[in-house]
Every structure is written in C-alpha cells, then in structure tokens.
Design an enzyme around this catalytic site. Structure first.
Site, mmCIF file in Angstrom:
data_model
loop_
_atom_site.group_PDB
_atom_site.id
_atom_site.type_symbol
_atom_site.label_atom_id
_atom_site.label_comp_id
_atom_site.label_asym_id
_atom_site.label_seq_id
_atom_site.Cartn_x
_atom_site.Cartn_y
_atom_site.Cartn_z
ATOM 1 N N LYS A 153 0.863 -1.195 0.000
ATOM 2 C CA LYS A 153 0.000 0.000 0.000
ATOM 3 C C LYS A 153 0.890 1.233 0.000
ATOM 4 O O LYS A 153 1.440 1.621 1.034
ATOM 5 C CB LYS A 153 -0.924 0.034 1.217
ATOM 6 N N CYS A 172 14.000 10.549 6.190
ATOM 7 C CA CYS A 172 13.952 10.116 7.593
ATOM 8 C C CYS A 172 15.302 10.312 8.264
ATOM 9 O O CYS A 172 15.369 10.573 9.457
ATOM 10 C CB CYS A 172 13.517 8.660 7.668
ATOM 11 N N GLU A 206 10.496 16.174 14.577
ATOM 12 C CA GLU A 206 10.895 15.999 13.182
ATOM 13 C C GLU A 206 10.173 17.036 12.322
ATOM 14 O O GLU A 206 8.951 17.146 12.372
ATOM 15 C CB GLU A 206 10.516 14.589 12.703
ATOM 16 N N GLU A 216 9.543 1.559 10.599
ATOM 17 C CA GLU A 216 10.640 2.487 10.270
ATOM 18 C C GLU A 216 10.044 3.883 10.356
ATOM 19 O O GLU A 216 9.252 4.261 9.495
ATOM 20 C CB GLU A 216 11.166 2.229 8.856
HETATM 21 P P1 NAD Z 1 2.691 8.825 6.952
HETATM 22 O O1 NAD Z 1 2.832 8.098 8.248
HETATM 23 O O2 NAD Z 1 1.711 9.922 6.843
HETATM 24 O O3 NAD Z 1 2.296 7.790 5.806
HETATM 25 C C1 NAD Z 1 3.052 6.627 5.569
HETATM 26 C C2 NAD Z 1 2.147 5.560 5.012
HETATM 27 O O4 NAD Z 1 1.265 5.159 6.046
HETATM 28 C C3 NAD Z 1 1.276 6.014 3.858
HETATM 29 O O5 NAD Z 1 1.157 4.958 2.934
HETATM 30 C C4 NAD Z 1 -0.047 6.283 4.530
HETATM 31 O O6 NAD Z 1 -1.121 6.159 3.650
HETATM 32 C C5 NAD Z 1 -0.058 5.206 5.586
HETATM 33 N N1 NAD Z 1 -0.907 5.451 6.750
HETATM 34 C C6 NAD Z 1 -1.195 6.631 7.344
HETATM 35 N N2 NAD Z 1 -2.014 6.432 8.391
HETATM 36 C C7 NAD Z 1 -2.233 5.108 8.471
HETATM 37 C C8 NAD Z 1 -2.983 4.263 9.336
HETATM 38 N N3 NAD Z 1 -3.708 4.774 10.338
HETATM 39 N N4 NAD Z 1 -2.977 2.938 9.134
HETATM 40 C C9 NAD Z 1 -2.256 2.417 8.129
HETATM 41 N N5 NAD Z 1 -1.543 3.151 7.253
HETATM 42 C C10 NAD Z 1 -1.528 4.481 7.425
HETATM 43 O O7 NAD Z 1 4.142 9.276 6.555
HETATM 44 P P2 NAD Z 1 4.544 10.148 5.293
HETATM 45 O O8 NAD Z 1 4.146 11.551 5.561
HETATM 46 O O9 NAD Z 1 4.089 9.477 4.045
HETATM 47 O O10 NAD Z 1 6.145 10.016 5.336
HETATM 48 C C11 NAD Z 1 6.927 10.814 6.141
HETATM 49 C C12 NAD Z 1 7.358 10.066 7.379
HETATM 50 O O11 NAD Z 1 7.961 8.829 7.028
HETATM 51 C C13 NAD Z 1 8.408 10.836 8.153
HETATM 52 O O12 NAD Z 1 8.100 10.792 9.527
HETATM 53 C C14 NAD Z 1 9.682 10.053 7.865
HETATM 54 O O13 NAD Z 1 10.667 10.173 8.852
HETATM 55 C C15 NAD Z 1 9.174 8.671 7.751
HETATM 56 N N6 NAD Z 1 10.118 7.832 7.008
HETATM 57 C C16 NAD Z 1 10.847 6.910 7.692
HETATM 58 C C17 NAD Z 1 11.789 6.141 7.012
HETATM 59 C C18 NAD Z 1 12.615 5.120 7.731
HETATM 60 O O14 NAD Z 1 13.148 4.231 7.078
HETATM 61 N N7 NAD Z 1 12.760 5.190 9.043
HETATM 62 C C19 NAD Z 1 11.956 6.311 5.638
HETATM 63 C C20 NAD Z 1 11.181 7.279 4.981
HETATM 64 C C21 NAD Z 1 10.259 8.031 5.678
#
Ligand code: NAD
Length: 495
Positions: A178, A287, A388, A253
């Site tokens: 997803k 991240c 962050e 992650e």
């Molecule tokens: P986000 O948490 O908003 O979304 C990530 C994914 O989760 C999306 O596919 C979203 O649709 C899904 N999602 C959101 N709410 C959900 C729920 N309640 N249940 C299931 N799925 C859900 O994050 P974002 O804004 O897309 O990305 C930015 C974040 O990702 C930052 O905090 C960044 O640090 C983190 N990130 C971490 C890594 C790592 O490897 N540690 C890598 C890249 C990004």
C-alpha cells in the site's frame, strides 16, 4: 473521460478499479497540476487483496517453487527495473517533486535490493539442535511468515517498497503493498513489472487509497501475518495498536531528529558537504535528515559561515530539470508544517541565519518552495530541536567537549541515525559506541546499502531492514523432533 493518466490496482493478478468506483488525483508538486489518477480503494478492495494474498501463499504455484526458482523471478524483476529505471524515476519525481538527479540515483540502485535477496533465497538454512538422546533428532527449519502488508511513505516510494518486497518474496511470503496516497503511480508501475517477470498471480498485490481508510482495513485483517510500515509516528502508532489486536508481527521504520556532530579536528570542507547533503537533499524530506548540527564552539562560526555560503544562490526549479538544485516540498500539508516550525523557532528566539521563508518559484511553478533554512542558537527545549520537521531546516547547537556533544546528541526521543566528523580515531570509536542510533556515519553521511541493516533506536522504530537480518524478519522457525527409538513410554507408567 479524464485527460489524466489512469492507473489501476493489481489484485490477484487482475488490474482493477476501486469497488466503490472512487478515484484520487496525484499532483506534480512543481506545477500543482494533477497528472494521474489512481483508485481510492476501501474495505472491499482490502479484503479482496488479502483473499488473493492468502490464496497465493498456499498455492503450489508459489508455495511449491524451489528457492532457486523464487530467486530467478527476483533476478528477472531486477533486470526489468534496471531497464526502465529512468522512466520510473521520472514518474516518482512527478509524484513527489524530488529532483530527478536524486530519483534516478535511487532507481539505479533499487535492482541491487532484488539481486541481493534473490541470492539469499536458497541460503535459508536450518539447524540440528543437540539433545543428548541418540534416538532423537531435533531440527529447526525456517518457513515464510505468511501474508505481509507493506506500507510505504511518499518520499522514496520504490526504494522503500524494495526494502520490504525483496526480502519478503525471497523468504516465500506474499505481499500487499500500500503506497502513500500522494505517490502511488510508481508502485503500480512496479506491479506491471512484477507481472511481466512472471510471479504467480496474487503473490504481489498493490492497493491504493488513503492511509486512514485502507490501512486499518488491511492491518485489521486477522489473516495477515506481518505489517512492515515506513512512515511517521502517528501512522506507526495506529498500525502498531491495530496489529496488537491480532498479534501480527510488526516492523516500523519511523522518523528521526538525527545529529551531525562536528568536532574541532574535523575536515571542515567534507563536513560542510556532509551537513548540506544531510539536511538539504530531497528538500529535507528524508527520515535520516541530519536536522541537528552539533558543532564545537571553537569552529562554530566558521562552519556556519561556510554552510551559509554553500547554500546561497542555489537554483530553485523544476524537479525534472537535472540542473535544478532546490526542488519544491512534496505536499501542501508538508509545506504548511515546515513553515509552522520556522515561525515557531523564530518566536522562540532562535537566530535565522539563512532562509526562513517560502520562496516564489520560477514562472510555471506554484508556491511550494521553501528556502534552505539554518537556525543558530537553538536550545534543547525548542520544538525545532525535538520534533521531526521533515523539511529543509537545520538547527545548529554549539558544544564545548565530547561529553556535552554526546549528551545533546542523545537528548531526543528518536534514534535513527547520527554523523560524526573527526580525524581522531580514538574519539570516533568512543563517540560512535555511545550514540543511541541505529546507523552512525563517521566522516560521511546518508550512506545506505542493501547489505547493511537499517532501523531505529527508541521511537525511530522497531526491527531492521536490509542485510541478512531482513530475511529473518520474514521467516519463522519451526522446531521438529524425530524419534527413532523403539518404544514411546506410557505416561501413566512413569515412576
Ligand atoms: P505517513 O505516516 O503519513 O504515511 C506513511 C504511510 O502510512 C502512507 O502509505 C499512509 O497512507 C499510511 N498510513 C497513514 N495512516 C495510516 C494508518 N492509520 N494505518 C495504516 N496506514 C496508514 O508518513 P509520510 O508523511 O508518508 O512520510 C513521512 C514520514 O515517514 C516521516 O516521519 C519520515 O521520517 C518517515 N520515514 C521513515 C523512514 C525510515 O526508514 N525510518 C523512511 C522514509 C520516511
């Protein structure tokens, strides 16, 4: 009929629209114009995807494949991605506005993930456990966990999908991917390549939709075995809670507030390059962004001056133009959030020495540009030092000795990564061992590899991706006891 490119989801080997018929548009962050539509999947689509992945997991077409045959499929997929790397990079840049030079760089490396894990597929060895009875043989075997839900963010959609899909498939799991609602197109392109590579139907399903709608429907299904999530704290927390209801295996992650620590014996030119790449690559939306700069007081002003000089006069522009040096932020909510942090830091008394504002983009663009921003005089209690931002905002803090540097570096809820800049080997060894972070770089920053375990300490997550550990995360151990003895004792005769 829509003038936009329409994508369909991949469920059980069929290309389909959402059961509800709903669509979502995806914008090019530079022009703010929609360029494609993807289905807005819901509960019925989630259920269909789980049905397909559950059926495929036990189907001999997948379950009966020799590990070497799984490996061949992964090698073929790697070749297909490699052949279309530039095209996929352009699609990603259109979706998330990241500079094409960066997405191309990622795409060229993604095949390595599939090849590395393809190579491990036939090396999943079990063991023989000594038990002291010559008539009894006790073995361990490792079997695939089951159906994996892989949830990815918008900043590096295909790279992070590869981190999950490659080990999961090498281990023999089936997957429902997803992607983020902002950047679904490249994952659907990947689904087409997976089909072309010849994976059996239902082994990889890609469903698109809003995280808050589709995520709970997928993670809340008791038939899945694991959820592998990359994203922010709020989504991670929601996923972890829901997974607990069904005792699903979880890897998370999450975010970071990573320190880049510059000691007074550092090679300053290299450190400046590492710091600027650490915080301003991908417009700060990574991240592992080195968002806190800890610098020895004796070289503080020199380092800050050199950073300001390195980040002045940059070309803001179209992410698809290889000459562009600063690309827009990916989404309006992200843009608003970053500016909120900048205003908050100003109000809290930090000194803005560079940027600190939105910038009008070139003609033909819209308004999602934020200037590379540097604040000095940041204290540990400021939001800018603790939360962050996920944007191009660097918080600079001065320190006087190694102990203070380590204390500031570890004074965070996060623990994803850290950078150490020093030419003193003893100091490098001592400091790296005391930093509470999953990755520590010395005299470099932002290096990751398919072979190197990656993940967070503290609230940066759970589990590790990449490397041998990632294979283990998609396997479970079965313990088998063989008895070759003549008689099995009757329990009621035990004395
Ligand atoms: P986000 O948490 O908003 O979304 C990530 C994914 O989760 C999306 O596919 C979203 O649709 C899904 N999602 C959101 N709410 C959900 C729920 N309640 N249940 C299931 N799925 C859900 O994050 P974002 O804004 O897309 O990305 C930015 C974040 O990702 C930052 O905090 C960044 O640090 C983190 N990130 C971490 C890594 C790592 O490897 N540690 C890598 C890249 C990004």
């Amino acid at each position: 009929m829509s003038a936009l490119r329409d994508y369909r989801m991949m469920i059980g080997g069929s290309w389909c629209e959402a059961a509800s018929g709903a669509w979502m548009e995806s914008e090019f962050p530079y022009s703010r114009q929609p360029w494609c539509r993807v289905p807005r999947g819901g509960e019925a689509d989630a259920r269909a995807a789980v049905d397909a992945a559950v059926a495929a997991f036990d189907d001999p077409a997948w379950a009966g494949l020799q590990p070497m045959a799984r490996a061949k499929l992964l090698f073929r997929l790697a070749d297909l991605i490699e052949a279309r790397a530039d095209e996929l990079a352009e699609i990603e840049s259109r979706d998330n506005g990241k500079r094409i030079v960066e997405t191309r760089g990622q795409l060229r490396r993604i095949p390595d993930w599939f090849r590395y894990f393809a190579g491990l597929a036939d090396k999943i060895e079990g063991g023989v456990v000594p038990n002291g009875n010559a008539d009894v043989l006790n073995l361990t075997v490792h079997e695939p966990l089951g159906v994996v839900v892989a949830i990815t963010p918008w900043n590096s959609p295909l790279l992070l999908a590869a981190w999950k899909l490659a080990p999961a498939l090498a281990a023999g799991c089936t997957v429902i991917l997803k992607p983020s609602e902002y950047t679904s197109a490249s994952s659907l392109e990947l689904a087409a390549l997976i089909e072309e590579a010849g994976f059996p139907l239902g082994v990889v399903n890609v469903v698109t939709g809003l995280g808050g709608e589709l995520g709970p429907a997928l993670v809340g299904d008791p038939r899945i075995a694991k959820v592998s999530f990359t994203g922010g704290d709020a989504g991670g927390r929601a996923v972890y809670r829901l997974a607990a209801e069904h005792f699903h295996d979880v890897s998370l992650e999450l975010g970071g507030k990573s320190p880049n620590i510059v000691f007074d014996d550092a090679e300053i030119a290299n450190a400046v390059n590492g710091i600027t790449g650490g915080i301003f690559a991908a417009t700060g939306q990574t991240c592992i962004a080195g968002s806190r700069l800890l610098v020895h007081r004796s070289i503080h002003d020199e380092v800050v001056d050199r950073l300001v000089a390195a980040c002045t006069g940059l070309r803001f522009g179209d992410p698809l133009d290889p000459e562009t040096q600063v690309a827009p932020v990916a989404t309006q909510p992200q843009f608003d959030k970053i500016l909120g942090h900048i205003d908050d830091a100003k109000a809290a008394g930090a000194t803005c020495v560079l940027g600190g504002e939105a910038v009008a983009g070139p003609e033909g663009s819209d308004t999602l540009f934020i200037a590379p921003t540097i604040f000095t005089g940041v204290t540990g209690d400021l939001r800018l030092a603790r939360e962050e931002v996920f944007g191009p905002v660097l918080a600079v803090m001065a320190f006087d000795d190694d102990e203070e540097a380590i204390a500031i570096a570890n004074d965070t809820d996060y623990g994803l990564a850290a950078g150490v800049w020093t030419m003193n080997m003893r100091r490098a060894v001592r400091v790296t061992r005391r930093l509470k972070a999953g990755t520590v770089w010395v005299n470099t920053y932002r290096q990751v590899s398919h072979a190197s375990p990656f993940g967070g300490y503290k609230q940066s997550g759970l589990g590790r991706e990449n490397g041998m550990e990632a294979m283990a995360a998609f396997l479970q151990t079965k313990c088998i006891w063989f008895n070759a003895g003549d008689a099995v004792p009757n329990t009621f005769d035990l004395r």
